[in-house]
Design an enzyme around this catalytic site. Sequence first.
Site, PDB file in Angstrom:
ATOM      1  N   THR A   1       2.692  -2.724  -3.540  1.00 57.21           N
ATOM      2  CA  THR A   1       2.588  -1.975  -4.789  1.00 57.21           C
ATOM      3  C   THR A   1       3.716  -0.950  -4.881  1.00 57.21           C
ATOM      4  OG1 THR A   1       1.148  -0.299  -3.770  1.00 57.21           O
ATOM      5  CG2 THR A   1       0.066  -2.177  -4.827  1.00 57.21           C
ATOM      6  N   ASP A   2       3.952  -0.424  -6.076  1.00 52.36           N
ATOM      7  CA  ASP A   2       4.943   0.638  -6.251  1.00 52.36           C
ATOM      8  C   ASP A   2       4.312   1.834  -6.966  1.00 52.36           C
ATOM      9  OD1 ASP A   2       4.908   0.164  -9.037  1.00 52.36           O
ATOM     10  OD2 ASP A   2       6.664  -1.124  -8.959  1.00 52.36           O
ATOM     11  N   ALA A   3       5.111   2.840  -7.226  1.00 48.53           N
ATOM     12  CA  ALA A   3       4.585   4.099  -7.753  1.00 48.53           C
ATOM     13  C   ALA A   3       4.024   3.977  -9.171  1.00 48.53           C
ATOM     14  CB  ALA A   3       5.654   5.196  -7.675  1.00 48.53           C
TER      15      ALA A   3
END
Lengths: 134, 134, 134, 134
Positions: free
Chosen positions: D14-16
């Site tokens: 996942t990313d921010a």
Amino acid sequence: MPFVLEFPVDWVDTDALGIVHFTNFFRYFERAETEMLKRLGIDYNEIFEKGYAIPRVEAFCKYYKPLRYGDQAKVLLRVSEIGDKHYKYSFEILNSKTNEKNAEGYVTIVFIDKAKFKAIQIPNFIREKLELIK
Amino acid sequence: MPFVLEFPVDWVDTDALGIVHFTNFFRYFERAETEMLKRLGIDYNEIFEKGYAIPRVEAFCKYYKPLRYGDQAKVLLRVSEIGDKHYKYSFEILNSKTNEKNAEGYVTIVFIDKAKFKAIQIPNFIREKLELIK
Amino acid sequence: MPFVLEFPVDWVDTDALGIVHFTNFFRYFERAETEMLKRLGIDYNEIFEKGYAIPRVEAFCKYYKPLRYGDQAKVLLRVSEIGDKHYKYSFEILNSKTNEKNAEGYVTIVFIDKAKFKAIQIPNFIREKLELIK
Amino acid sequence: MPFVLEFPVDWVDTDALGIVHFTNFFRYFERAETEMLKRLGIDYNEIFEKGYAIPRVEAFCKYYKPLRYGDQAKVLLRVSEIGDKHYKYSFEILNSKTNEKNAEGYVTIVFIDKAKFKAIQIPNFIREKLELIK
């Protein structure tokens, strides 16, 4: 004096908590290692072609403050130990702007014969260069 | 004129074939994007705080020659299309030393309302800056 | 008894030495953690929605034998310590076929208030479930 | 009929923005490829030992809906084209629970002589197995 490398956090290295995922601090250490070896005149590919390899046998990191996208990471790297067959890097990762410490850790490396995957003495042409930055 | 960023291949980005894994060319594109936006004065975090986000809706890459550890990657990045709600980057990745082309591709981005995850018109303060580098 | 998860090595996780890059052993630990929490009925997303987060504050791994593409990794995971505000996982990674140990390590986690990014007591609904697998 | 593999989203992917980073959909495709080749009795390591390699020459992905941590990914994979020296995978990634399509794309692969890094005819022992799942 430690070797220093600065670069912005990569977006892909963040996670859904909005911070750099803990594994990526080791990526950032390694990015600094690549640059440091280059400046010391140590060439990984030459090491491999000579039949050696330098796998990691221990990795540790302690996390103090999160890094976020938009931050600039500053990696401080030094060779903190040179043994017969192994050496050890110590690293700190700071936030460039504030100089706060985000993390610190170490990585231990063993010099091996690539074909046998067995530890061997660190060759002198490497040892001499590592000593320069201890 | 494209935006240009150069950096050495990261060891972690190679695979057991000895070459940079195909997914990491997109990482390298994105590293250039981060630097480019910074120089244009576009701040991702500001974009997010305003309630927008810029997810990718298409990604394409064609691979010509492998990159290896020890190589220096040179990313050429340009904004090749600016639509109503989307824009498109085109990138090339070259080997710095030889100037041979390793890969080229594009990434399409949609401007969205972060809460609804729905496409919206690109705000003017972004559009104006993107136009500068088209 | 530890929680056990097996899966094949991902090609992308190998490096140019032909082995799984040292950072990816932490990825493999985390993949087992995800499955373990799911089976315990602990839901990360619920944790986040309640305003908590569980960042990692320490990570350690010792590497014995390399994993390669084609190998099946077997991760053994246990909760080895439950403190007031933190808990600790210990993990081992074995080669499924040979049962040789590739690596072992631990990861320490702190329960935090997400908004303040400050350590807090582990809530009882989590503590009770963690105790089950200690 | 496509080959199908399901697994939970990894937190690290996942990313921010709280979603799986676009590059990781290619990781998920490749995880399915590994399992599919195994079930077909195609052994990558055997391919390499025979002096071949199968680098990717094109990769494309179109993104429809984000995947998040907590979601189960379902990868549908088929061999959509078998040429003289190349073959092509088409993949779809769905959310297991809702069956909504998150993404779809393709990856083109060239059979090469590893030493020369030059395209060669796909050997029959591979072609026959790929035909089975076209």
